[in-house]
Design an enzyme around this catalytic site. Sequence first.
Site, PDB file in Angstrom:
ATOM      1  N   ASP A  32     -22.083  58.487 -52.524  1.00 25.66           N
ATOM      2  CA  ASP A  32     -22.837  57.976 -51.289  1.00 25.66           C
ATOM      3  C   ASP A  32     -23.427  59.209 -51.133  1.00 25.66           C
ATOM      4  OD1 ASP A  32     -23.952  57.065 -48.712  1.00 25.66           O
ATOM      5  OD2 ASP A  32     -22.677  55.439 -49.237  1.00 25.66           O
ATOM      6  N   ASP A  49     -27.570  62.205 -53.214  1.00 21.70           N
ATOM      7  CA  ASP A  49     -28.703  61.651 -52.579  1.00 21.70           C
ATOM      8  C   ASP A  49     -29.377  61.055 -53.789  1.00 21.70           C
ATOM      9  OD1 ASP A  49     -31.138  60.812 -51.681  1.00 21.70           O
ATOM     10  OD2 ASP A  49     -31.524  62.670 -50.613  1.00 21.70           O
ATOM     11  N   TYR A 134     -38.275  46.342 -46.806  1.00 19.22           N
ATOM     12  CA  TYR A 134     -37.026  46.523 -47.461  1.00 19.22           C
ATOM     13  C   TYR A 134     -37.034  45.386 -48.502  1.00 19.22           C
ATOM     14  CZ  TYR A 134     -32.151  44.938 -48.520  1.00 19.22           C
ATOM     15  OH  TYR A 134     -30.890  44.741 -48.815  1.00 19.22           O
TER      16      TYR A 134
HETATM   17  P1  NAI Z   1     -24.780  49.638 -46.348  1.00 19.25           P
HETATM   18  O1  NAI Z   1     -26.033  49.992 -45.767  1.00 19.25           O
HETATM   19  O2  NAI Z   1     -23.605  49.535 -45.619  1.00 19.25           O
HETATM   20  O3  NAI Z   1     -24.748  50.688 -47.589  1.00 19.25           O
HETATM   21  C1  NAI Z   1     -25.557  51.335 -48.291  1.00 19.25           C
HETATM   22  C2  NAI Z   1     -25.129  52.669 -48.444  1.00 19.25           C
HETATM   23  O4  NAI Z   1     -26.225  53.444 -49.290  1.00 19.25           O
HETATM   24  C3  NAI Z   1     -24.732  53.509 -47.202  1.00 19.25           C
HETATM   25  O5  NAI Z   1     -23.362  54.103 -47.281  1.00 19.25           O
HETATM   26  C4  NAI Z   1     -25.781  54.694 -47.432  1.00 19.25           C
HETATM   27  O6  NAI Z   1     -25.263  55.870 -46.843  1.00 19.25           O
HETATM   28  C5  NAI Z   1     -26.086  54.660 -48.820  1.00 19.25           C
HETATM   29  N1  NAI Z   1     -27.610  55.215 -49.194  1.00 19.25           N
HETATM   30  C6  NAI Z   1     -28.497  55.288 -48.364  1.00 19.25           C
HETATM   31  N2  NAI Z   1     -29.757  55.743 -48.645  1.00 19.25           N
HETATM   32  C7  NAI Z   1     -28.970  56.762 -49.737  1.00 19.25           C
HETATM   33  C8  NAI Z   1     -29.633  57.708 -50.571  1.00 19.25           C
HETATM   34  N3  NAI Z   1     -30.753  58.107 -50.366  1.00 19.25           N
HETATM   35  N4  NAI Z   1     -28.777  58.278 -51.552  1.00 19.25           N
HETATM   36  C9  NAI Z   1     -27.698  57.616 -51.771  1.00 19.25           C
HETATM   37  N5  NAI Z   1     -26.902  56.821 -50.869  1.00 19.25           N
HETATM   38  C10 NAI Z   1     -27.786  56.249 -49.769  1.00 19.25           C
HETATM   39  O7  NAI Z   1     -25.223  48.336 -46.931  1.00 19.25           O
HETATM   40  P2  NAI Z   1     -24.217  47.193 -47.501  1.00 19.25           P
HETATM   41  O8  NAI Z   1     -24.036  45.987 -46.709  1.00 19.25           O
HETATM   42  O9  NAI Z   1     -22.970  47.799 -48.010  1.00 19.25           O
HETATM   43  O10 NAI Z   1     -25.046  46.772 -48.873  1.00 19.25           O
HETATM   44  C11 NAI Z   1     -25.015  47.344 -50.289  1.00 19.25           C
HETATM   45  C12 NAI Z   1     -25.998  47.121 -50.948  1.00 19.25           C
HETATM   46  O11 NAI Z   1     -26.218  45.685 -51.140  1.00 19.25           O
HETATM   47  C13 NAI Z   1     -27.454  47.592 -50.530  1.00 19.25           C
HETATM   48  O12 NAI Z   1     -28.115  47.951 -51.659  1.00 19.25           O
HETATM   49  C14 NAI Z   1     -28.008  46.337 -49.902  1.00 19.25           C
HETATM   50  O13 NAI Z   1     -29.458  46.328 -49.912  1.00 19.25           O
HETATM   51  C15 NAI Z   1     -27.459  45.073 -50.878  1.00 19.25           C
HETATM   52  N6  NAI Z   1     -27.252  43.838 -50.275  1.00 19.25           N
HETATM   53  C16 NAI Z   1     -26.123  43.647 -49.015  1.00 19.25           C
HETATM   54  C17 NAI Z   1     -26.248  42.510 -48.527  1.00 19.25           C
HETATM   55  C18 NAI Z   1     -25.237  42.108 -47.601  1.00 19.25           C
HETATM   56  O14 NAI Z   1     -25.058  41.158 -47.047  1.00 19.25           O
HETATM   57  N7  NAI Z   1     -24.236  43.263 -47.242  1.00 19.25           N
HETATM   58  C19 NAI Z   1     -27.082  41.402 -48.732  1.00 19.25           C
HETATM   59  C20 NAI Z   1     -28.016  41.705 -49.652  1.00 19.25           C
HETATM   60  C21 NAI Z   1     -28.098  42.964 -50.334  1.00 19.25           C
HETATM   61  C1  15L Z   2     -29.535  41.997 -46.775  1.00 14.66           C
HETATM   62  O1  15L Z   2     -30.278  42.262 -47.564  1.00 14.66           O
HETATM   63  C2  15L Z   2     -29.028  43.135 -45.864  1.00 14.66           C
HETATM   64  O2  15L Z   2     -28.706  44.327 -46.680  1.00 14.66           O
HETATM   65  C3  15L Z   2     -27.757  42.869 -45.155  1.00 14.66           C
HETATM   66  O3  15L Z   2     -27.340  43.698 -44.284  1.00 14.66           O
HETATM   67  C4  15L Z   2     -27.912  41.447 -44.426  1.00 14.66           C
HETATM   68  O4  15L Z   2     -29.036  41.617 -43.765  1.00 14.66           O
HETATM   69  C5  15L Z   2     -28.408  40.509 -45.481  1.00 14.66           C
HETATM   70  O5  15L Z   2     -29.543  40.747 -46.300  1.00 14.66           O
HETATM   71  C6  15L Z   2     -28.626  39.158 -45.058  1.00 14.66           C
HETATM   72  O6  15L Z   2     -29.636  38.562 -45.398  1.00 14.66           O
HETATM   73  O7  15L Z   2     -28.048  38.490 -44.326  1.00 14.66           O
END
Ligand code: NAI
Ligand code: 15L
Length: 264
Positions: A32, A49, A134
């Site tokens: 991360d 990064d 996004y």
């Molecule tokens: P989150 O925002 O909690 O985790 C994403 C992580 O990526 C963060 O810890 C952040 O520090 C890291 N990050 C951001 N920019 C970065 C960079 N330049 N280099 C390295 N790391 C970087 O999001 P979450 O909820 O854990 O989601 C994980 C993945 O799943 C994301 O790609 C999100 O778009 C995708 N996603 C999540 C959904 C959900 O319901 N949680 C729904 C749809 C997609």
């Molecule tokens: C996503 O893509 C986002 O990463 C998450 O934070 C939620 O917004 C999710 O979709 C959602 O649609 O609930």
Amino acid sequence: MKRLLITGAGGGLGRMARQRLAHLAPVLRLSDIVPMEEPASNEEVVVCDLSDAAAVSALVKDCDGIVHLGGVSTEQSFSAILDANIVGLRNLYEAARHNGMPRIFFAASNHVVGFYRQDEKVDIDSAVRPDGLYGVSKCFGEALARFYYDKLGQETAIVRIGSCFERPTDYRMLATWLSYDDFVSLVERVFAVPELGCPTLWGVSANSRAWWSNEHVSYLGWQPKDSADRFEQSIRDTGNWPDPGHPLAILQGGNNTQDPLSDH
Ligand code: NAI
Ligand code: 15L
């Protein structure tokens, strides 16, 4: 699989995946941009990064599988999205190309189709209708993954995740929820099938209100076990229930469709 890389390991899904995917490989490499918890004996922790190509190349080296969760996960400035989700994703795929093409689970998003109405039928071949920058960046990710497959044979599961959280907390999530258990079983299937190819599928539990179908990927053998249905009454009881005219009740992307558009 000897070493599984999880990017975004400091995030919400990443912290859960760190706990729940350890059985997939003897070594988990966790990465991360933010600091993470100290590594256990089966773990390697790498702060990196995604927009740094050389660092990403070193990160991917010696990995046999990648669960790519890293990146900007909400509507933010274009520059932040550009670095993490566009340059960062290209760096990941280049790193994979030069390091044995490990299979990739790509966390795509339902927000690639967020401007469809909830009463419209959307399947995997429907034109994208992203609901923000996004969502646009996830469209790029899907196209890049498909391109690396068609050009080079790089395998990816493009998983349009709905809402993957511990439990559904609002009306929309009764349709979009993906439970943690179902997320884990999907990752297991993605790395277990002998031939994956480059399918696009919906990361959603077996919710009665779900808008999407995964019939086209029955070969994965993934059967979600959970359903948001059992949470409906408790969500109603909180009063967190939108008026029929609210975007949360009309558009698939819900409130994301109302996010302000960044001008930088
Ligand atoms: P989150 O925002 O909690 O985790 C994403 C992580 O990526 C963060 O810890 C952040 O520090 C890291 N990050 C951001 N920019 C970065 C960079 N330049 N280099 C390295 N790391 C970087 O999001 P979450 O909820 O854990 O989601 C994980 C993945 O799943 C994301 O790609 C999100 O778009 C995708 N996603 C999540 C959904 C959900 O319901 N949680 C729904 C749809 C997609
Ligand atoms: C996503 O893509 C986002 O990463 C998450 O934070 C939620 O917004 C999710 O979709 C959602 O649609 O609930």
